[in-house]
Design an enzyme around this catalytic site. Sequence first.
Site, PDB file in Angstrom:
ATOM      1  N   ARG A   1      -2.332   1.027  -7.597  1.00 26.02           N
ATOM      2  CA  ARG A   1      -1.552   0.931  -6.122  1.00 26.02           C
ATOM      3  C   ARG A   1       0.006   0.570  -6.417  1.00 26.02           C
ATOM      4  O   ARG A   1       0.917   0.798  -6.151  1.00 26.02           O
ATOM      5  CB  ARG A   1      -2.040  -0.106  -5.477  1.00 26.02           C
TER       6      ARG A   1
ATOM      7  N   HIS B   1       0.779  -1.211   0.079  1.00 17.74           N
ATOM      8  CA  HIS B   1       0.048   0.077  -0.053  1.00 17.74           C
ATOM      9  C   HIS B   1       0.917   1.226  -0.059  1.00 17.74           C
ATOM     10  O   HIS B   1       1.780   1.329   0.761  1.00 17.74           O
ATOM     11  CB  HIS B   1      -0.934   0.099   1.292  1.00 17.74           C
TER      12      HIS B   1
HETATM   13  C1  SIN Z   1      -7.609   1.578   1.779  1.00 13.26           C
HETATM   14  O1  SIN Z   1      -8.470   2.103   2.450  1.00 13.26           O
HETATM   15  O2  SIN Z   1      -6.715   2.227   1.205  1.00 13.26           O
HETATM   16  C2  SIN Z   1      -7.670   0.308   1.554  1.00 13.26           C
HETATM   17  C3  SIN Z   1      -8.338  -0.152   0.555  1.00 13.26           C
HETATM   18  C4  SIN Z   1      -7.847  -1.676   0.238  1.00 13.26           C
HETATM   19  O3  SIN Z   1      -6.957  -2.070   0.381  1.00 13.26           O
HETATM   20  O4  SIN Z   1      -8.548  -2.254  -0.602  1.00 13.26           O
END
Ligand code: SIN
Length: 549
Positions: A293, A247
């Site tokens: 991402r 992330h």
């Molecule tokens: C987030 O809220 O950025 C996480 C969303 C996800 O991992 O699907």
Amino acid sequence: MSGQNSSRNFDFLVIGSGIAGLSHALKVAARGTVAVITKKHKAESNTNYAQGGIAAVTSREDSFDLHVRDTLEAGAGLCHEPTVRTIVQEGPERIRELIELGMQFSERQIPDQPEGKEYDLGKEGGHTKRRILHAKDVTGKEIEKALLQAIADNPNIEVFEDHYAIDLITTAKLGLPGENRVVGSYVLDKNEKKVVTFTGRVTLLATGGCGKVYLYTTNPDIASGDGIAMAWRAGCRIANMEFIQFHPTCLYHPQAKSFLISEAVRGEGGILKIPGDGEFMQKYHPLKSLAPRDVVARAIDSEMKRTGSSFVHLDITHKPARFVMNRFPNIYQTCLSYGIDITKECIPVVPAAHYQCGGVQTNDRGETSLPGLYAIGEVTCTGLHGANRLASNSLLEALVCAHRAAEHILSTPLPEPHLDIPDWQTGRAHDPDELVVITHNWDEIRRTMWDYVGIVRTTKRLQRARKRIENLLDEIDEYYWDFTISSDLIELRNLAIVAKLIIESALMRRESRGLHYNADYPDPDPDLAQVNTVLVKGTPPGQEPVVIQ
Ligand code: SIN
Ligand code: FAD
């Protein structure tokens, strides 16, 4: 280890109490007794920390085709399209059920209609439409609350907290003739310090992901890949473990452990910046800060290396303070507790391991390659995510597959239970004298994975990592059989196995695709689109075309 070993028999054994395990348990409870085994407190799970929400088509401006297209686009050629279509199309019905259980998603007033309300749909990277249902920025906590309330009201379901599944029990391991099948699990009752044999006519793995295999992660401590490692040891097919999602925006603060800054912050206009130097994402993708991402995480990694900075900034200060505080109360308060007022100053962020796209290979009914064993949620590889998961598609996948698996199980005759199972054997094990072995090896695995098997990989680094992890595996294996079983030892052994599965899969994929970037093979190989990396214990690793029916 004190006390007697014992045995508990149920129709359905569910391992894990996140969205996958709980929603499945509620459905199969219509047909029999259910045990839900969970490592810590029943709400403690990745689900509980989900912020952004659940992606589903609920708006007239959206369509199944668009959601499918965005999922395939993020998945970089490796999604299984029929699975994507099924999960996307069945999403809205499952969301309705969740709402019937008491889940409250955030709403907003419809412009020019004083009485009218509609769901306040969020946006995240890779989505071309607003389609994320959320409960402010604490969606997962609210989902767990609703599901656990329904579980508490169901007399057929018993939840066992502080219970750690150690291994699956298969008929082959018991030396029984005929087709090999899973008949239950050995489970450590941490409080009573004893191993209990849990049997189920059907066993479900819903143990979530493996973020803890990396030094920096958004995941809570439960995410040690236990389900993958157990399934691997039992002989299941494990697919696509090279695709670990990082992330882009985990809070960077010395006291903050694993706190996510939701992608929804960028969805509402948050901009990534180099400290003191402004925006940079325009160099990497036309969608800038809201690019998929994998692109954003790699861009941040590259900019941090270029500038020598330990973090980048996420700036949402240009939005009205009241809006930010109301839309992101949890993020606002948590950052404030670390001295950062996000309405007035930028948030320091770094990428961190977040989601495992691969896992135990299943079809879209949760069936694994081992009879008697189903798997749902982050522990699986269904073909939905391909080489890179589209944000907020994982809660959706868990809900839909939990229902489909239950439907399948309820329409099939249940196998006879296997009740005559020998107790867990402690053998020559005695209490450990040097716990430092566990903590040292735990740290070494996580650092090795971060340094050598992270966002940007090379074949040399992967080979280095393989050597180190193999040494650690030998040491852990020796320790495992010498000393009394404990929760730390269970997790350490599983982490090492999962690390090995990730490294082997990454070495096999000689291209860059989605989340797997190897600087020695910087481009995708068209021949490897639609080719899964599949590992099965005891057989040579192989890559094979998508065969999920
Ligand atoms: C987030 O809220 O950025 C996480 C969303 C996800 O991992 O699907
Ligand atoms: P989990 O929710 O992780 O549950 C796993 C369960 O298994 C836990 O109860 C655990 O205790 C138990 N368990 C594990 N091993 C054992 C064992 N050996 N014995 C007994 N029990 C065991 N996804 C989205 O779609 N939208 C989001 O907004 C979103 N935000 C996220 C934010 C954060 C911070 C994180 C970490 C993830 C987020 N994700 C999001 C991903 C999503 O939350 C997870 O993929 C999803 O919740 C996984 O659900 P699950 O039921 O498969 O596993």
